[in-house]
Design a protein around this motif. Structure first.
Motif, PDB file in Angstrom:
ATOM      1  N   PRO A 374       0.914  -1.136  -0.002  1.00 21.19           N
ATOM      2  CA  PRO A 374       0.136   0.036   0.043  1.00 21.19           C
ATOM      3  C   PRO A 374       0.927   1.299  -0.017  1.00 21.19           C
ATOM      4  CG  PRO A 374      -0.113  -1.258   2.145  1.00 21.19           C
ATOM      5  CD  PRO A 374       0.487  -1.953   1.117  1.00 21.19           C
ATOM      6  N   VAL A 375       2.012   1.125   0.456  1.00 21.74           N
ATOM      7  CA  VAL A 375       3.077   2.375   0.468  1.00 21.74           C
ATOM      8  C   VAL A 375       3.483   2.809  -0.900  1.00 21.74           C
ATOM      9  CG1 VAL A 375       4.960   3.231   1.477  1.00 21.74           C
ATOM     10  CG2 VAL A 375       3.611   1.896   2.852  1.00 21.74           C
ATOM     11  N   PHE A 376       3.882   1.542  -1.496  1.00 19.03           N
ATOM     12  CA  PHE A 376       4.519   1.872  -3.232  1.00 19.03           C
ATOM     13  C   PHE A 376       3.288   2.265  -3.924  1.00 19.03           C
ATOM     14  CE2 PHE A 376       8.500  -0.828  -3.133  1.00 19.03           C
ATOM     15  CZ  PHE A 376       8.813   0.030  -2.040  1.00 19.03           C
ATOM     16  N   TYR A 377       1.924   1.848  -3.615  1.00 12.89           N
ATOM     17  CA  TYR A 377       0.879   2.138  -4.459  1.00 12.89           C
ATOM     18  C   TYR A 377       0.462   3.607  -4.086  1.00 12.89           C
ATOM     19  CZ  TYR A 377      -3.702   1.956  -6.921  1.00 12.89           C
ATOM     20  OH  TYR A 377      -4.701   2.198  -7.639  1.00 12.89           O
ATOM     21  N   HIS A 378       0.328   4.073  -3.066  1.00 10.13           N
ATOM     22  CA  HIS A 378       0.262   5.436  -2.493  1.00 10.13           C
ATOM     23  C   HIS A 378       1.262   6.373  -3.301  1.00 10.13           C
ATOM     24  CE1 HIS A 378      -1.215   8.825  -0.258  1.00 10.13           C
ATOM     25  NE2 HIS A 378       0.181   9.066   0.200  1.00 10.13           N
ATOM     26  N   LEU A 379       2.575   6.056  -3.187  1.00 10.34           N
ATOM     27  CA  LEU A 379       3.553   6.719  -3.562  1.00 10.34           C
ATOM     28  C   LEU A 379       3.576   6.928  -5.171  1.00 10.34           C
ATOM     29  CD1 LEU A 379       6.716   5.624  -1.684  1.00 10.34           C
ATOM     30  CD2 LEU A 379       5.672   7.792  -1.352  1.00 10.34           C
ATOM     31  N   TRP A 380       3.088   5.928  -5.890  1.00  9.35           N
ATOM     32  CA  TRP A 380       2.875   5.675  -7.121  1.00  9.35           C
ATOM     33  C   TRP A 380       1.467   6.820  -7.763  1.00  9.35           C
ATOM     34  CZ3 TRP A 380       0.456   1.100 -10.069  1.00  9.35           C
ATOM     35  CH2 TRP A 380       0.312   1.265 -11.326  1.00  9.35           C
ATOM     36  N   ILE A 381       0.474   6.553  -7.088  1.00 10.22           N
ATOM     37  CA  ILE A 381      -0.812   7.094  -7.818  1.00 10.22           C
ATOM     38  C   ILE A 381      -1.176   8.094  -7.124  1.00 10.22           C
ATOM     39  CG2 ILE A 381      -3.267   6.385  -7.626  1.00 10.22           C
ATOM     40  CD1 ILE A 381      -1.680   4.616  -9.641  1.00 10.22           C
ATOM     41  N   TYR A 382      -0.880   8.403  -5.852  1.00 12.20           N
ATOM     42  CA  TYR A 382      -1.255   9.644  -5.160  1.00 12.20           C
ATOM     43  C   TYR A 382      -0.185  10.740  -4.959  1.00 12.20           C
ATOM     44  CZ  TYR A 382      -5.424   6.728  -4.052  1.00 12.20           C
ATOM     45  OH  TYR A 382      -6.549   6.239  -4.374  1.00 12.20           O
ATOM     46  N   ALA A 383       0.878  10.443  -4.372  1.00 14.01           N
ATOM     47  CA  ALA A 383       1.926  11.139  -4.175  1.00 14.01           C
ATOM     48  C   ALA A 383       2.694  11.455  -5.503  1.00 14.01           C
ATOM     49  CB  ALA A 383       3.012  10.462  -2.937  1.00 14.01           C
ATOM     50  N   SER A 385       5.398  10.326  -6.421  1.00 15.91           N
ATOM     51  CA  SER A 385       6.986  10.334  -6.095  1.00 15.91           C
ATOM     52  C   SER A 385       7.632   8.970  -6.464  1.00 15.91           C
ATOM     53  CB  SER A 385       7.214  10.617  -4.781  1.00 15.91           C
ATOM     54  OG  SER A 385       6.454   9.838  -3.927  1.00 15.91           O
ATOM     55  N   ALA A 386       6.646   8.240  -7.123  1.00 15.39           N
ATOM     56  CA  ALA A 386       7.195   6.824  -7.433  1.00 15.39           C
ATOM     57  C   ALA A 386       6.651   6.546  -8.765  1.00 15.39           C
ATOM     58  CB  ALA A 386       6.912   5.646  -6.558  1.00 15.39           C
ATOM     59  N   ASN A 387       6.994   5.329  -9.459  1.00 14.32           N
ATOM     60  CA  ASN A 387       5.936   4.959 -10.763  1.00 14.32           C
ATOM     61  C   ASN A 387       5.718   3.482 -10.553  1.00 14.32           C
ATOM     62  OD1 ASN A 387       8.630   3.208 -11.168  1.00 14.32           O
ATOM     63  ND2 ASN A 387       9.464   5.100 -12.185  1.00 14.32           N
ATOM     64  N   ALA A 388       5.210   2.860 -11.570  1.00 12.38           N
ATOM     65  CA  ALA A 388       4.572   1.624 -11.746  1.00 12.38           C
ATOM     66  C   ALA A 388       5.636   0.623 -11.261  1.00 12.38           C
ATOM     67  CB  ALA A 388       4.021   1.390 -13.035  1.00 12.38           C
ATOM     68  N   ASN A 389       6.814   0.807 -11.574  1.00 14.76           N
ATOM     69  CA  ASN A 389       8.040  -0.172 -11.582  1.00 14.76           C
ATOM     70  C   ASN A 389       8.140  -0.434 -10.030  1.00 14.76           C
ATOM     71  OD1 ASN A 389       8.606  -0.245 -14.228  1.00 14.76           O
ATOM     72  ND2 ASN A 389      10.018   1.490 -14.152  1.00 14.76           N
ATOM     73  N   PHE A 390       7.831   0.362  -9.159  1.00 14.11           N
ATOM     74  CA  PHE A 390       8.081   0.211  -7.799  1.00 14.11           C
ATOM     75  C   PHE A 390       7.106  -0.773  -7.192  1.00 14.11           C
ATOM     76  CE2 PHE A 390      10.577   4.115  -8.199  1.00 14.11           C
ATOM     77  CZ  PHE A 390      11.137   4.362  -6.793  1.00 14.11           C
ATOM     78  N   TYR A 391       5.865  -0.635  -7.587  1.00 14.98           N
ATOM     79  CA  TYR A 391       4.728  -1.479  -7.154  1.00 14.98           C
ATOM     80  C   TYR A 391       4.810  -2.731  -8.014  1.00 14.98           C
ATOM     81  CZ  TYR A 391       0.175  -2.813  -6.080  1.00 14.98           C
ATOM     82  OH  TYR A 391      -1.062  -3.821  -5.619  1.00 14.98           O
ATOM     83  N   PHE A 392       5.301  -3.000  -8.995  1.00 13.53           N
ATOM     84  CA  PHE A 392       5.259  -4.200  -9.873  1.00 13.53           C
ATOM     85  C   PHE A 392       6.462  -4.934  -9.482  1.00 13.53           C
ATOM     86  CE2 PHE A 392       6.955  -6.556 -13.601  1.00 13.53           C
ATOM     87  CZ  PHE A 392       5.491  -7.635 -13.404  1.00 13.53           C
ATOM     88  N   ALA A 393       7.692  -4.148  -9.008  1.00 10.56           N
ATOM     89  CA  ALA A 393       8.700  -4.938  -8.410  1.00 10.56           C
ATOM     90  C   ALA A 393       8.385  -5.685  -7.055  1.00 10.56           C
ATOM     91  CB  ALA A 393       9.918  -4.005  -7.973  1.00 10.56           C
TER      92      ALA A 393
END
Length: 446
Positions: A374-383, A385-393
């Motif tokens: 949920p942290v990586f998803y929040h950073l990608w979608i809402y914040a 500050s990340a991208n899909a690669n974070f969540y997919f990793a």
């Protein structure tokens, strides 16, 4: 035993009742790891709205449950909408009871198989490797407690995931299969395949379970009795499945539900991020290669059935469990409800734990993936500050953890079976110490 079971079920009920009334946990209903486009209660309410307004819920791309489940959920929502969270808690506790009973029946069936296989064990077999009544004495308590206090299953309950109904059918099917009730078991298997496309592969271990009840000794697929038993199980399953599909047609007066249910699962048109392996790949692949890779990914989900059915032909219950885990890993829209279900049965294989090598690593992978997703998803979608690669990793790590878990469990199970048939004589103890574990593992897997 009875007091412990009552305490576990009561505590689990109260814990879930508190969780469903906690406003901070209600956000789980939108978490992609917990619900999928198929099991989401929001999708159910949208489908019911369309149905009640005279519009087919299968015309669009919103609702993906089967017609029978649609009518069942319509009845539940229409009569118990005010107490819906509490009703899901009751269903989850009932599922915990079914899981506990399935664990008990697993123990009984394993003891029955051991009694039939004992003449094939080595004459100097270590008695500590043999199963007995004590091995499964607390199976009900341990498995039901592991389910009720498992964060994966708790999250699915709070989110009102409809996966609880599929898991109830699966648990009841396991119970009836191990009891030897072929007609009812095949009906539930057909109902499960009707609900969950991938579950049709479970017909293989179910057929072997009934075969092991019909014959004595080791399983041989070319035996006339074996062929007759397997064909009977397959025929009954297909009869029930075709009957369910035809009855669904009579309810809807259309075959459109095929495209919106099984077509949706097979073709994976919705690429909502989840903990599976499909979504990221098909967002990146060129469209003209899409059909080819869909075939590859779907065949990958089924292809392990054949080699496992050959290697584990004398271990039908373990084969059934292995395929349940593989379905949870390789299905197109997996959720935490699937993970919570199969993890609950770990106590059934406690006799293999001393052979397992990666328990600490795999446990940490499960924990950290659940915490960070949920942290990586929040950073990608809402914040942003990340991208899909974070969540997919993270999804790759999670699926790797599941693969490491089932691989380790399979090797541990086969290693114990190897020791039952090939124990080292006492005179060869020094030589045995020189034999590496890897060499023995190579013999087992060959």
């Amino acid at each position: 035993m009875l007091i412990a079971s009552a305490f576990v079920l009561g505590a689990g009920f109260l814990f879930r009742f508190w969780a469903t009334s906690n406003p901070y946990l209600l956000a789980l209903i939108n978490i992609n790891e917990v619900v999928s486009p198929i099991t989401s209660w929001k999708r159910v309410t949208e489908g019911l709205f369309l149905k009640r307004n005279g519009i087919s819920p299968y015309e669009g791309d919103v609702f993906h449950q089967t017609p029978l489940m649609l009518n069942f959920l319509d009845w539940i929502e229409g009569n118990y909408s005010q107490v819906l969270p509490g009703l899901f808690v009751v269903f989850d506790v009932l599922l915990a009871i079914l899981i506990g009973r399935a664990a008990v029946e697993t123990g009984r069936f394993m003891l029955l198989l051991q009694q039939k296989s004992k003449p094939h064990y080595h004459k100097n077999v270590d008695e500590s490797l043999l199963l007995n009544e004590k091995s499964f004495r607390n199976a009900f308590v341990y498995t039901s407690a592991l389910y009720l206090f498992n964060p994966y299953s708790l999250a699915a309950c709070v989110a009102k995931s409809t996966a609880v109904f599929d898991n109830m059918i699966l648990a009841l099917m396991v119970i009836l299969t191990l009891k030897g009730w072929r007609v009812f078991s095949t009906f539930l298997l057909a109902l499960l395949a009707y609900q969950n496309f991938y579950s049709i592969m479970l017909v293989v271990p179910v057929a072997i379970c009934f075969l092991q009840r019909d014959v004595l000794g080791l399983v041989k697929y070319i035996n006339p009795t074996a062929v007759k038993s397997i064909l009977l199980t397959l025929s009954l399953t297909m009869f029930w499945l075709v009957s369910l599909l035809y009855y669904s047609f009579t309810l809807t007066q259309s075959w459109d539900f095929i495209r919106s249910t099984y077509g949706f699962v097979i073709m994976v048109p919705e690429l909502t991020p989840n903990m599976g392996i499909f979504w990221y790949f098909f967002t990146e692949v060129f469209q003209h290669f899409e059909l080819f890779f869909i075939i590859v990914f779907q065949v990958n989900a089924f292809i392990y059935t054949i080699p496992l059915a050959i290697k584990l032909r004398n271990h039908s219950v373990f084969l059934l469990y292995t395929l349940i885990v593989l379905i949870s890993i390789f299905k197109s829209y997996p959720t935490y409800a699937d993970v919570g279900f199969y993890l609950s049965f770990i106590p059934c294989w406690s006799f293999t734990h001393k052979y397992m090598k990666n328990v600490f690593i795999v446990s940490n992978m499960y924990i950290w993936c659940a915490a960070l997703s949920p942290v990586f998803y929040h950073l990608w979608i809402y914040a942003g500050s990340a991208n899909a690669n974070f969540y997919f990793a993270l999804t790759l790590v999670f699926n790797g953890a599941q693969i490491f878990f089932i691989s380790d469990l399979i090797l541990a199970y086969l290693r114990r079976d190897f020791d039952l048939h090939h124990p080292l004589p006492a005179a060869d103890t020094d030589k045995a110490k020189l034999t590496s574990s890897q060499e023995v593992d190579d013999v087992i897997l060959s």
